[in-house]
Design an enzyme around this catalytic site. Structure first.
Site, PDB file in Angstrom:
ATOM      1  N   SER A 200      35.456  52.296 -11.058  1.00  0.00           N
ATOM      2  CA  SER A 200      36.756  52.928 -11.271  1.00  0.00           C
ATOM      3  C   SER A 200      37.797  51.884 -11.619  1.00  0.00           C
ATOM      4  CB  SER A 200      37.198  53.691 -10.022  1.00  0.00           C
ATOM      5  OG  SER A 200      38.533  54.155 -10.149  1.00  0.00           O
ATOM      6  N   TYR A 214      39.292  54.118  -1.172  1.00  0.00           N
ATOM      7  CA  TYR A 214      38.556  54.462  -2.400  1.00  0.00           C
ATOM      8  C   TYR A 214      38.453  53.250  -3.323  1.00  0.00           C
ATOM      9  CZ  TYR A 214      37.642  56.335  -7.045  1.00  0.00           C
ATOM     10  OH  TYR A 214      37.128  56.553  -8.292  1.00  0.00           O
TER      11      TYR A 214
END
Length: 327
Positions: A200, A214
């Site tokens: 990501s 995250y």
């Protein structure tokens, strides 16, 4: 004509030699910088639009995809089938797995598909055992580690409940690690394979305030991938960390694709074209452009902007939670 050209060259050279040394230094540095930017631009054009994709079948006749029932994972499954690879699909919901498998078979009737039910929030060891049993004897040449979760919406670290925190670590880190550990030995025996771990931009392009856990788990995925790349590149195994920005998926809470937000299908096509090349890449061309734009700005400004965006997302999420409680 030749005499005119020679005179112009002499005039240009004489003009340079008459300049102070600092002007010559600035001219040289500027020329090098412009040349580097131009060559970088040409390289990006080549990578994104002209570079040929690898023949994915050279890795093996089967591909394994985790979380293939929606978003990027589903798009990867369809694209792999379009390229003629048989599929092992690993997901939590048996009904959704069946729906995806039926849809792929309806479009690509020659493709063989195996479904494996595995809850990445549950007993990972039992799930990995099912994967090992299912792929025994199969020529699994490609592994797409797509499984992952994020926050329901932005929040400060102290607001992250323990269940969400543990699921982020278990699914994004432990799940990816254990599935790779299960599939890699077969690739080593055959001296060929490709492992793609979906990371990501939250972990690589900029800091991600209000998404700290995250971002940290995706940073692990990236580092894990880069280390495996170095460990196994001489064994015929290409390991790659793909770093997408926003893609129009349920996970990103974005319904429609935009210039900087491709559909999952568009991303998957770009993702497959990138397999076998760089150890880390941002496959979709507008994502790559956006990455360059972000890195041209001061880091502090980007961090402040990201925080403001996160706070707005947090506020909307809290309002939705409040409305649900009232109902």
């Amino acid at each position: 004509m030749c005499t005119l050209h020679a005179n112009m060259e002499n005039y240009f050279l004489n003009s340079l030699t008459c300049q102070p040394i600092w002007v010559l230094v600035l001219f040289t540095v500027g020329s090098i910088s412009v040349s580097k930017c131009f060559l970088s631009f040409l390289y990006r054009v080549y990578v994104n639009f002209l570079r040929p994709a690898k023949n994915l079948k050279k890795y093996g006749s089967w591909a394994l995809v985790t979380a293939p029932t929606d978003g990027i994972g589903k798009a990867f499954a369809f694209e792999l089938a379009r390229n003629g690879l048989n599929l092992v699909l690993v997901g939590r919901n048996p009904d959704k797995l069946k729906d995806v498998s039926d849809s792929i078979r309806a479009k690509y009737s020659e493709i063989l598909i195996k479904n494996i039910v595995m809850d990445f929030c549950g007993d990972l060891d039992e799930g990995v055992k099912r994967i090992q049993e299912a792929i025994e004897g199969l020529d699994v040449g490609i592994l797409i580690n797509n499984v992952g979760i994020s926050y329901p919406y932005a929040r400060y670290f102290h607001e992250v409940d323990e269940r969400l925190m543990m699921n982020l670590i278990k699914i994004n880190m432990e799940g990816t690690t254990k599935v790779t550990h299960a599939v890699l030995p077969g690739m080593l025996k055959r001296n060929k394979g490709a492992i793609v771990n979906i990371g990501s931009a939250a972990a690589n392009i900029c800091h991600s305030p209000l998404y700290s856990v995250y971002a940290a788990t995706k940073s692990y995925v990236d580092r894990f991938s880069r280390c495996l790349y170095d460990e196994y590149k001489k064994s015929g195994i290409d390991v790659q960390s793909q770093v997408p920005l926003y893609v129009a998926t349920k996970m990103a809470s974005i319904r429609n694709s935009l210039f900087f937000v491709p559909s999952s299908d568009d991303y998957a096509r770009a993702g497959l074209r990138s397999i076998g090349y760089e150890p880390r890449c941002t496959p979709y061309w507008t994502h790559s452009l956006y990455w360059k734009l972000i890195h041209s700005c001061p880091e502090s400004a980007i961090d402040e902007w990201r925080l403001r965006v996160g706070l707005k997302i947090r506020e909307r999420g809290q309002l939705k939670d409040a409305m649900k409680k009232k109902l």
